[in-house]
Design a protein around this motif. Structure first.
Motif, PDB file in Angstrom:
ATOM      1  N   ILE A  22       0.830  -1.202   0.000  1.00 32.87           N
ATOM      2  CA  ILE A  22       0.000   0.000   0.000  1.00 32.87           C
ATOM      3  C   ILE A  22       0.867   1.256   0.000  1.00 32.87           C
ATOM      4  CG2 ILE A  22      -1.637   1.336   1.375  1.00 32.87           C
ATOM      5  CD1 ILE A  22      -2.893  -1.329   2.202  1.00 32.87           C
ATOM      6  N   VAL A  23       1.861   1.286   0.864  1.00 32.60           N
ATOM      7  CA  VAL A  23       2.730   2.471   0.945  1.00 32.60           C
ATOM      8  C   VAL A  23       3.534   2.627  -0.344  1.00 32.60           C
ATOM      9  CG1 VAL A  23       4.715   3.446   2.160  1.00 32.60           C
ATOM     10  CG2 VAL A  23       2.849   2.430   3.455  1.00 32.60           C
ATOM     11  N   LEU A  24       4.068   1.529  -0.854  1.00 35.51           N
ATOM     12  CA  LEU A  24       4.854   1.590  -2.082  1.00 35.51           C
ATOM     13  C   LEU A  24       4.004   2.062  -3.263  1.00 35.51           C
ATOM     14  CD1 LEU A  24       7.600   0.943  -3.431  1.00 35.51           C
ATOM     15  CD2 LEU A  24       6.672  -1.320  -3.906  1.00 35.51           C
ATOM     16  N   GLY A  25       2.785   1.543  -3.375  1.00 38.70           N
ATOM     17  CA  GLY A  25       1.891   1.963  -4.447  1.00 38.70           C
ATOM     18  C   GLY A  25       1.526   3.426  -4.351  1.00 38.70           C
ATOM     19  N   ALA A  26       1.280   3.894  -3.128  1.00 36.50           N
ATOM     20  CA  ALA A  26       0.944   5.309  -2.948  1.00 36.50           C
ATOM     21  C   ALA A  26       2.130   6.199  -3.307  1.00 36.50           C
ATOM     22  CB  ALA A  26       0.509   5.561  -1.508  1.00 36.50           C
ATOM     23  N   VAL A  27       3.312   5.798  -2.892  1.00 43.71           N
ATOM     24  CA  VAL A  27       4.508   6.600  -3.199  1.00 43.71           C
ATOM     25  C   VAL A  27       4.745   6.653  -4.701  1.00 43.71           C
ATOM     26  CG1 VAL A  27       7.027   6.642  -2.961  1.00 43.71           C
ATOM     27  CG2 VAL A  27       5.601   6.274  -0.956  1.00 43.71           C
ATOM     28  N   VAL A  28       4.615   5.526  -5.378  1.00 45.87           N
ATOM     29  CA  VAL A  28       4.828   5.491  -6.832  1.00 45.87           C
ATOM     30  C   VAL A  28       3.784   6.344  -7.542  1.00 45.87           C
ATOM     31  CG1 VAL A  28       4.782   3.993  -8.869  1.00 45.87           C
ATOM     32  CG2 VAL A  28       6.019   3.281  -6.832  1.00 45.87           C
ATOM     33  N   ALA A  29       2.531   6.256  -7.109  1.00 49.62           N
ATOM     34  CA  ALA A  29       1.475   7.040  -7.751  1.00 49.62           C
ATOM     35  C   ALA A  29       1.693   8.537  -7.522  1.00 49.62           C
ATOM     36  CB  ALA A  29       0.113   6.614  -7.217  1.00 49.62           C
ATOM     37  N   ILE A  30       2.083   8.912  -6.316  1.00 50.73           N
ATOM     38  CA  ILE A  30       2.344  10.328  -6.036  1.00 50.73           C
ATOM     39  C   ILE A  30       3.569  10.808  -6.811  1.00 50.73           C
ATOM     40  CG2 ILE A  30       3.064  11.935  -4.222  1.00 50.73           C
ATOM     41  CD1 ILE A  30       1.235  10.321  -2.315  1.00 50.73           C
ATOM     42  N   TYR A  31       4.590   9.971  -6.904  1.00 50.92           N
ATOM     43  CA  TYR A  31       5.795  10.343  -7.638  1.00 50.92           C
ATOM     44  C   TYR A  31       5.473  10.603  -9.112  1.00 50.92           C
ATOM     45  CZ  TYR A  31      10.188   9.801 -10.135  1.00 50.92           C
ATOM     46  OH  TYR A  31      11.251   9.985 -10.975  1.00 50.92           O
ATOM     47  N   SER A  32       4.626   9.777  -9.696  1.00 46.57           N
ATOM     48  CA  SER A  32       4.322   9.962 -11.115  1.00 46.57           C
ATOM     49  C   SER A  32       3.516  11.240 -11.355  1.00 46.57           C
ATOM     50  CB  SER A  32       3.554   8.761 -11.669  1.00 46.57           C
ATOM     51  OG  SER A  32       2.244   8.733 -11.162  1.00 46.57           O
ATOM     52  N   LYS A  33       2.739  11.671 -10.361  1.00 47.37           N
ATOM     53  CA  LYS A  33       1.964  12.901 -10.493  1.00 47.37           C
ATOM     54  C   LYS A  33       2.820  14.142 -10.213  1.00 47.37           C
ATOM     55  CE  LYS A  33      -2.207  13.129 -10.194  1.00 47.37           C
ATOM     56  NZ  LYS A  33      -3.255  13.415 -11.146  1.00 47.37           N
ATOM     57  N   ALA A  34       3.944  13.973  -9.508  1.00 46.37           N
ATOM     58  CA  ALA A  34       4.749  15.116  -9.102  1.00 46.37           C
ATOM     59  C   ALA A  34       5.588  15.683 -10.249  1.00 46.37           C
ATOM     60  CB  ALA A  34       5.673  14.725  -7.951  1.00 46.37           C
ATOM     61  N   GLU A  91       6.649  17.149 -13.896  1.00 42.50           N
ATOM     62  CA  GLU A  91       6.000  18.138 -14.753  1.00 42.50           C
ATOM     63  C   GLU A  91       5.218  17.450 -15.873  1.00 42.50           C
ATOM     64  OE1 GLU A  91       7.590  21.576 -17.663  1.00 42.50           O
ATOM     65  OE2 GLU A  91       8.339  21.625 -15.604  1.00 42.50           O
ATOM     66  N   GLU A  92       5.820  16.433 -16.468  1.00 40.19           N
ATOM     67  CA  GLU A  92       5.149  15.667 -17.506  1.00 40.19           C
ATOM     68  C   GLU A  92       4.783  14.309 -16.907  1.00 40.19           C
ATOM     69  OE1 GLU A  92       6.472  14.113 -21.773  1.00 40.19           O
ATOM     70  OE2 GLU A  92       6.850  16.241 -21.418  1.00 40.19           O
ATOM     71  N   GLN A  93       3.494  14.099 -16.680  1.00 40.17           N
ATOM     72  CA  GLN A  93       3.011  12.913 -15.975  1.00 40.17           C
ATOM     73  C   GLN A  93       3.199  11.655 -16.816  1.00 40.17           C
ATOM     74  OE1 GLN A  93      -1.002  13.316 -14.762  1.00 40.17           O
ATOM     75  NE2 GLN A  93      -1.189  11.236 -14.027  1.00 40.17           N
ATOM     76  N   ASN A  94       3.780  10.620 -16.208  1.00 38.47           N
ATOM     77  CA  ASN A  94       3.963   9.346 -16.894  1.00 38.47           C
ATOM     78  C   ASN A  94       2.788   8.434 -16.551  1.00 38.47           C
ATOM     79  OD1 ASN A  94       4.801   6.991 -18.041  1.00 38.47           O
ATOM     80  ND2 ASN A  94       6.916   7.154 -17.301  1.00 38.47           N
ATOM     81  N   GLN A  95       1.957   8.126 -17.523  1.00 39.42           N
ATOM     82  CA  GLN A  95       0.742   7.347 -17.312  1.00 39.42           C
ATOM     83  C   GLN A  95       1.044   5.922 -16.853  1.00 39.42           C
ATOM     84  OE1 GLN A  95      -2.493   8.378 -17.683  1.00 39.42           O
ATOM     85  NE2 GLN A  95      -1.818  10.447 -18.087  1.00 39.42           N
ATOM     86  N   TYR A  96       2.096   5.311 -17.392  1.00 38.82           N
ATOM     87  CA  TYR A  96       2.407   3.921 -17.072  1.00 38.82           C
ATOM     88  C   TYR A  96       2.876   3.767 -15.626  1.00 38.82           C
ATOM     89  CZ  TYR A  96       1.972   3.283 -22.065  1.00 38.82           C
ATOM     90  OH  TYR A  96       1.486   3.254 -23.351  1.00 38.82           O
ATOM     91  N   ILE A  97       3.652   4.715 -15.143  1.00 43.04           N
ATOM     92  CA  ILE A  97       4.084   4.660 -13.742  1.00 43.04           C
ATOM     93  C   ILE A  97       2.893   4.883 -12.821  1.00 43.04           C
ATOM     94  CG2 ILE A  97       5.530   5.766 -11.994  1.00 43.04           C
ATOM     95  CD1 ILE A  97       7.571   6.324 -14.160  1.00 43.04           C
ATOM     96  N   LEU A  98       1.996   5.775 -13.182  1.00 44.78           N
ATOM     97  CA  LEU A  98       0.786   6.017 -12.386  1.00 44.78           C
ATOM     98  C   LEU A  98      -0.076   4.761 -12.318  1.00 44.78           C
ATOM     99  CD1 LEU A  98      -1.104   7.957 -10.865  1.00 44.78           C
ATOM    100  CD2 LEU A  98      -2.073   8.571 -13.079  1.00 44.78           C
ATOM    101  N   ILE A  99      -0.276   4.095 -13.429  1.00 47.55           N
ATOM    102  CA  ILE A  99      -1.071   2.867 -13.461  1.00 47.55           C
ATOM    103  C   ILE A  99      -0.405   1.778 -12.626  1.00 47.55           C
ATOM    104  CG2 ILE A  99      -1.880   1.003 -14.970  1.00 47.55           C
ATOM    105  CD1 ILE A  99      -2.353   3.185 -17.103  1.00 47.55           C
ATOM    106  N   ALA A 100       0.912   1.649 -12.732  1.00 49.31           N
ATOM    107  CA  ALA A 100       1.632   0.654 -11.934  1.00 49.31           C
ATOM    108  C   ALA A 100       1.480   0.940 -10.442  1.00 49.31           C
ATOM    109  CB  ALA A 100       3.104   0.631 -12.326  1.00 49.31           C
TER     110      ALA A 100
END
Length: 63
Positions: free
Chosen positions: A9-21, A23-32
């Motif tokens: 849960i923590v790892l998924g949240a960190v990865v999702a927040i990192y992908s949103k942080a 400037e150019e959002q990476n969709q694949y990292i957000l989905i992962a």
């Protein structure tokens, strides 16, 4: 073994927040990240017993 769920849960949240942080959002990292987060939540929800399990058992025996 249950700590793996919390780590997911923590790892998924960190990865999702990192992908949103970025400037150019990476969709694949957000989905992962969301998939890892949901896997952890699913594993925790499997261990929670149902609320009405005893009530349903009594109703089935009466009929």
């Amino acid at each position: 073994m249950k700590y793996i769920n919390y780590i997911l849960i923590v790892l998924g949240a960190v990865v999702a927040i990192y992908s949103k942080a970025e400037e150019e959002q990476n969709q694949y990292i957000l989905i992962a990240g969301i998939l890892i987060l949901m896997a952890g939540i699913y594993r925790i929800s499997k261990t929670i017993p149902t609320k009405n399990s005893e009530e349903n058992m009594f109703e089935d025996n009466e009929n």
